[in-house]
Each structure stands twice: as C-alpha cells, then as structure tokens.
Design an enzyme around this catalytic site. Structure first.
Site, PDB file in Angstrom:
ATOM      1  N   HIS A  37      -5.837   2.852   0.932  1.00  0.00           N
ATOM      2  CA  HIS A  37      -5.090   3.986   1.489  1.00  0.00           C
ATOM      3  C   HIS A  37      -5.849   4.740   2.594  1.00  0.00           C
ATOM      4  CE1 HIS A  37      -2.885   3.017  -2.040  1.00  0.00           C
ATOM      5  NE2 HIS A  37      -3.594   3.732  -2.882  1.00  0.00           N
TER       6      HIS A  37
ATOM      7  N   ASP B 156       0.905  -1.145   0.000  1.00  0.00           N
ATOM      8  CA  ASP B 156       0.000   0.000   0.000  1.00  0.00           C
ATOM      9  C   ASP B 156       0.945   1.196   0.000  1.00  0.00           C
ATOM     10  OD1 ASP B 156      -1.452   2.277   0.882  1.00  0.00           O
ATOM     11  OD2 ASP B 156      -3.058   0.940   1.493  1.00  0.00           O
ATOM     12  N   HIS B 157       1.090   1.856  -1.143  1.00  0.00           N
ATOM     13  CA  HIS B 157       2.190   2.822  -1.228  1.00  0.00           C
ATOM     14  C   HIS B 157       2.013   4.007  -0.277  1.00  0.00           C
ATOM     15  CE1 HIS B 157      -0.323   5.031  -4.178  1.00  0.00           C
ATOM     16  NE2 HIS B 157       0.387   6.084  -3.827  1.00  0.00           N
TER      17      HIS B 157
HETATM   18  O1  LIG Z   1      -3.325   3.799  -5.623  1.00  0.00           O
HETATM   19  C1  LIG Z   1      -3.640   4.796  -6.234  1.00  0.00           C
HETATM   20  O2  LIG Z   1      -3.136   5.978  -5.843  1.00  0.00           O
HETATM   21  C2  LIG Z   1      -3.067   7.072  -6.730  1.00  0.00           C
HETATM   22  C3  LIG Z   1      -2.854   8.297  -5.867  1.00  0.00           C
HETATM   23  O3  LIG Z   1      -1.616   8.175  -5.235  1.00  0.00           O
HETATM   24  P1  LIG Z   1      -0.872   9.466  -4.700  1.00  0.00           P
HETATM   25  O4  LIG Z   1       0.337   8.926  -4.027  1.00  0.00           O
HETATM   26  O5  LIG Z   1      -0.572  10.327  -5.893  1.00  0.00           O
HETATM   27  O6  LIG Z   1      -1.804  10.168  -3.781  1.00  0.00           O
HETATM   28  C4  LIG Z   1      -4.333   7.211  -7.551  1.00  0.00           C
HETATM   29  O7  LIG Z   1      -4.132   8.182  -8.537  1.00  0.00           O
HETATM   30  C5  LIG Z   1      -4.635   5.899  -8.211  1.00  0.00           C
HETATM   31  O8  LIG Z   1      -5.884   6.004  -8.881  1.00  0.00           O
HETATM   32  C6  LIG Z   1      -4.715   4.794  -7.210  1.00  0.00           C
HETATM   33  O9  LIG Z   1      -4.793   3.541  -7.895  1.00  0.00           O
END
Ligand SMILES: O=C1O[C@H](COP(=O)(O)O)[C@@H](O)[C@H](O)[C@H]1O
Ligand SMILES: NC(=O)C1=CN([C@@H]2O[C@H](COP(=O)(O)OP(=O)(O)OC[C@H]3O[C@@H](n4cnc5c(N)ncnc54)[C@H](OP(=O)(O)O)[C@@H]3O)[C@@H](O)[C@H]2O)C=CC1
Length: 495
Positions: free
Chosen positions: A245, A182-183
C-alpha cells in the site's frame, strides 16, 4: 455490448467460508447488484472444505450484508441470494475441479452467462499456485468467454517466494488475466491522486523538485493485530503495509504524466518510479528506516495490551508494528526531495493522509517582518475523512497580521472502516477487464527488492527494537528522521 453485459460472469470464490469473503466480498457483490452494476446474468459459487450447502452459504451472505451494510431489504436480498450456491471443495483434491467445472456449465445455462469466469483466491497464499494450475489443467479455463484470476495479498513473503508464485500462476494465466489486489488502489482518494495531479494546471506545473520540499505519507491505525498474531509475526508492518500500500501511494504521487490514461501507460510510469527508488541497503538502513513495536497504552481512553502480550505472538518477538522511512527517487524530477512514509498499529488515530509540503519563497517579505507564515501544503485526506485541503498564507481579517488559511473540500468517507467500497470498485474493474488499479508483476517484484534488503538486515541485527506507547504517534526516532533534514511530520490528527 453495453458495460453491464460485459460484467456477466460466474464468480468462483475459493475460501468463501472465510473472513475476507464475509466481511468484504459478499457485501461488495451485493452493492454492485443493488446499484445496477450487475444484472441478473451472474452467479457466485462459494467453495470451502466445510460441509455447507446453498442455504447455509445464503444465510451467511445475508448476515454479512446486514452486519457490514446494515441492509434490511428482504425482497432485494432474496432475488440476490438465489444467485449463490455452495460446493464443498478441497483445493488439494484434483477430482473436485471436474465437479466444479460441471457446476460452472450448469450455472452458465441457468443464468445465461456467456462463459465468463472470475476465480477469486480468498485463501492462504500457499494455495494460490496449486489452484491456478488445477484450474488450467482441469479445463476450467476452456470456455467461450473470458477468464480472470484475482489474487489476494500477500503476493509472496519475499522476492524469491513471489517469483516462485508468479511463475506458478503464469503457467496457467497470462499477465493480462491476473488481477493482484491492493485494496488501497480501490480507495476513492487514492484514485483521486491522478486527477488532482493531472487535471489541475496549478499542480501540474509545481509537481517537481523545484517547488516541492518533501512529501509525507502516513497510514496509522488504532487497531492492534486483532487475532491475526500468527500471520503478523511473519509479516510485520514492512511486509504488511510498506511493500504494497505505501509504495503504491508513493508511485502514484511520483509517477510522470502518462501518455494516456490507459492501464499500460499508467503502470509503466509507476514502474519507472519504483525502478528509480534509491535502494536502502547496509548502513543506510539505520539512517533511513525506523521500526518500532507497540507497548501497553491507551486508545480512546481504554487501556490496551502491548504487542508482546497479544495472542499467538512470541514474548521475545522482534516483529515491527511500526515503520517510518525516508525514500529518495533518483530521477530528474525528484532528485533531492524526500518522500517520508510511516505506518503503524495502535497509534493515536486512524488516519491515512498525504501531505505535500511546497518550498518556501526565496524571499518572503512577511516572514522577514516576523509575521506568522508557513509553507503551502496540499493535504490529500484518504481516510477516514475524504477530500483535500490547500494551506495558504492569508491576511488576518481586520489586522495587519498573517494567518494560515485552509481551503477545504471534505466529505465523510463511506469507506470509514475499509468497508466493501474499495473492494466493490476493484471487483467492478475486474469485471470490466480494467487492470489499472491492480498491481502489475513488475511493481510487486520491485517493491519486494526494496523491502527484502531491509528485512534481511533487521533479521540479522541483534539491535533492540524501539517501542512506542500504544495510543502515541510512534517512536521518537521517527521524528528524528525528519528533524535531521530540517522537517517535521505534519500532524494528521486535526488537519
Ligand atoms: O492490508 C492491510 O490493510 C489493513 C489496513 O487497511 P485500511 O484500509 O483499514 O487502512 C491493515 O489493518 C492490515 O494489517 C493489512 O493487512
Ligand atoms: N481477512 C481480511 O481482512 C484480509 C484477508 N486478506 C487475504 O485474503 C486471504 C483469505 O483471508 P481470510 O479470509 O482472512 O482467511 P480465513 O482463514 O478466514 O479463510 C480461509 C479460507 O480458506 C479455506 N480453505 C483452507 N484450506 C482449504 C482447502 N484445502 N480447500 C478449500 N478451502 C480451504 C477455508 O475454508 P474451510 O475452512 O471451509 O476449508 C476458508 O474459507 C488471505 O490470503 C489473506 O491474506 C487480505 C486482506 C485482508
């Protein structure tokens, strides 16, 4: 063995010709190397069906470093690139795996790697189970060293498919060998939530329903679906952002103090929060969750199309590009405190922020005298700016009036556009065998349970989806959600 020796491993990237590998993984591995977090005892094998060779992969890796990091250091990239090789590989073909196994043994010898392997699934999720089982069945795990499996999101598309996937990979890997990415958990300020909470007496004692009025978590994007319409149509904001997230951030904010800062202790406290989340079902869905879809509008002065006009999106699509929700945690610490979350595409700003609104004093002598006072806030700036702000009431200098005072610690994020930073941290953790910032199966399954009930009700409902103008902060219904409780969203734009 020192830390860096622990990291000596072969990275096997399934899907190395794809977008994720190019934008996130190659630059992250490069950063680890450049910063000395990888020594010379590592190798990367890129896999994909395309008829590439080592040279082609190395060219793509070099381009990705230049594009993502702006690096132009030929001598470093040359010594780095020699660690990369490519194998044309169809994951559905059993024979490919023995060829891969032979290659891994050769790489172990060439780079003196003690048999440690990271299998990274940068591919569509329908392949994850099959790959994990083939790795196991074809003997790729039979090595002297450790083996770890990194799984990209989405982990399933609902609880049932997630259980199926989990069963498949668990036949091949044990829970402690599985790293579910989960980045958001790799973001600097998301990792800082624990430090802010557990290393500061002022917050430790105030972090409960006696002192906190509500907590707001916003993750807004200016981007639209960016050519990912096919994926997004089946996902929507609820599955794409909330299931993972947003709920991860809520559990970090609401978890109890863990016994120790160990993976198991932290995960077990986060899981308790997810268990205590009040299910949102039946009629309560309408009262507690708002969805929306962006129409045409303007972003940074440029006209943009609405969701229904995007490529690979049905012109009668009811996919939500925005979700706001009120979550209640039914435990002793949080009873009565709403956690409001909102996330959406094509909103006014790119911003991920947490605002903790503290309760007002039972008797405030200054507001009684009509002086300007407001609740104390703790704002955690996740991105694009990183830092924290504490909002207090103070005296206006040279006057008898009061004024809000902002105590700020801010620095501009290196992670401005979700750059490799977060991935770099998570890859490093995986190399070190630290799974704290990865999702445990119990977290994944509990999150799906909450989300499934909502998406099922939405798919059965004939109701029209509220729309919001691209470039706004979402539909008015999301404001009403808080107004009903006497609150409002704190602006994330200028705070
Ligand atoms: O996991 C995802 O995250 C991105 C948003 O990531 P961020 O680090 O730029 O806040 C999102 O654009 C994407 O749709 C989603 O799959
Ligand atoms: N891109 C992103 O920013 C993000 C992606 N993710 C997740 O990461 C994963 C990968 O996404 P992304 O890189 O965008 O996807 P892409 O479609 O860009 O890449 C897919 C990869 O899979 C390979 N592939 C497909 N079928 C086979 C097969 N039968 N055998 C071997 N290789 C195959 C393709 O290689 P080839 O065509 O050469 O066969 C390609 O390398 C997905 O799970 C996605 O949800 C998660 C967060 C963000």
């Amino acid at each position: 063995m020192n830390q860096i020796e622990q990291a000596e491993a072969v990275f096997v990237i399934f899907g190395s010709t794809g977008d994720l590998a190019k934008r996130k993984l190659f630059p992250s591995i490069y950063n680890l190397y450049r910063k000395g977090n990888l020594n010379e005892h590592f190798a990367v094998v890129g896999l994909g069906r395309r008829e590439w060779d080592d040279e082609k992969l190395r060219t793509v890796v070099m381009e990705s470093i230049q594009e993502e990091l702006g690096e132009q250091r030929p001598e470093v990239t040359e010594s780095f690139l020699k660690h990369f090789s490519y194998l044309s590989f169809d994951v559905t073909n059993k024979d490919s795996y023995s060829e891969l196994n032979d290659k891994l043994h050769i790489l172990d010898e060439t780079f003196q790697i003690p048999g440690n392997r990271i299998f990274y699934m940068a591919m569509a999720p329908e392949f994850f189970g099959q790959i994990a089982q083939s790795i196991h069945n074809e003997g790729l795990k039979d090595t002297q060293g450790w083996t770890r499996l990194v799984i990209e999101k989405p982990f399933g598309t609902d609880l049932q498919s997630a259980i199926r996937l989990n069963d498949e990979i668990r036949q091949a890997f044990s829970e402690d060998e599985i790293y579910r990415i989960d980045h958001y958990l790799g973001k600097e300020m998301v990792q800082n939530i624990q430090v802010i909470r557990f290393a500061n007496a002022i917050f430790g004692s105030l972090w409960n329903n006696r002192h906190i009025a509500n907590i707001q978590v916003t993750s807004s994007e200016q981007l639209g679906v960016e050519g990912r319409g096919g994926y997004y149509e089946k996902s929507g904001a609820l599955r794409d952002m909330v299931q993972n997230h947003m709920l991860q951030m809520v559990s970090l904010l609401a978890m109890d103090v863990p016994l120790r800062l160990s993976t198991d202790d932290i995960r077990s406290e986060k899981i308790k929060v997810l268990r205590a989340l009040r299910p949102i079902v039946g009629e309560s869905i309408k009262e507690n969750v708002v969805r929306g879809q962006y129409g045409r509008g303007e972003i940074n002065g440029q006209e943009v199309i609405g969701y229904l006009e995007e490529e690979n999106v049905s012109d009668s699509s009811k996919t939500e590009t925005y979700v706001a929700a009120k979550l209640m945690i039914d435990n002793h610490v949080w009873a009565g405190v709403p956690f409001y979350i909102r996330t959406g595409k094509r909103m006014a700003v790119k911003s991920t922020k947490i605002v903790v609104e503290f309760k007002e004093l039972p008797l405030n002598l200054y507001s009684k005298e009509n002086k300007q006072t407001g609740p104390n806030l703790l704002i955690i700036h996740i991105q694009p700016d990183e830092g924290m702000t504490i909002v207090l009431n103070g005296k206006k200098i040279g006057s008898a009036d009061t004024t809000p005072v902002h105590l700020q610690y801010r620095h501009d994020s290196e992670d401005r556009f979700n750059t490799p930073e977060a991935y770099e941290r998570l890859l490093f953790d995986c190399m070190m065998g630290d799974a704290t910032n990865f999702a445990h199966w119990d977290e994944v399954s509990l999150s799906w349970s909450l989300v499934d009930a909502i998406s099922k009700a939405w798919s059965e409902s004939g109701e029209k989806l509220p729309t919001y103008r691209a470039g706004s902060m979402g539909p008015k219904e999301a404001d009403e959600l808080l107004e009903a409780d006497g609150f409002s969203w704190w602006p994330v734009e200028e705070m």
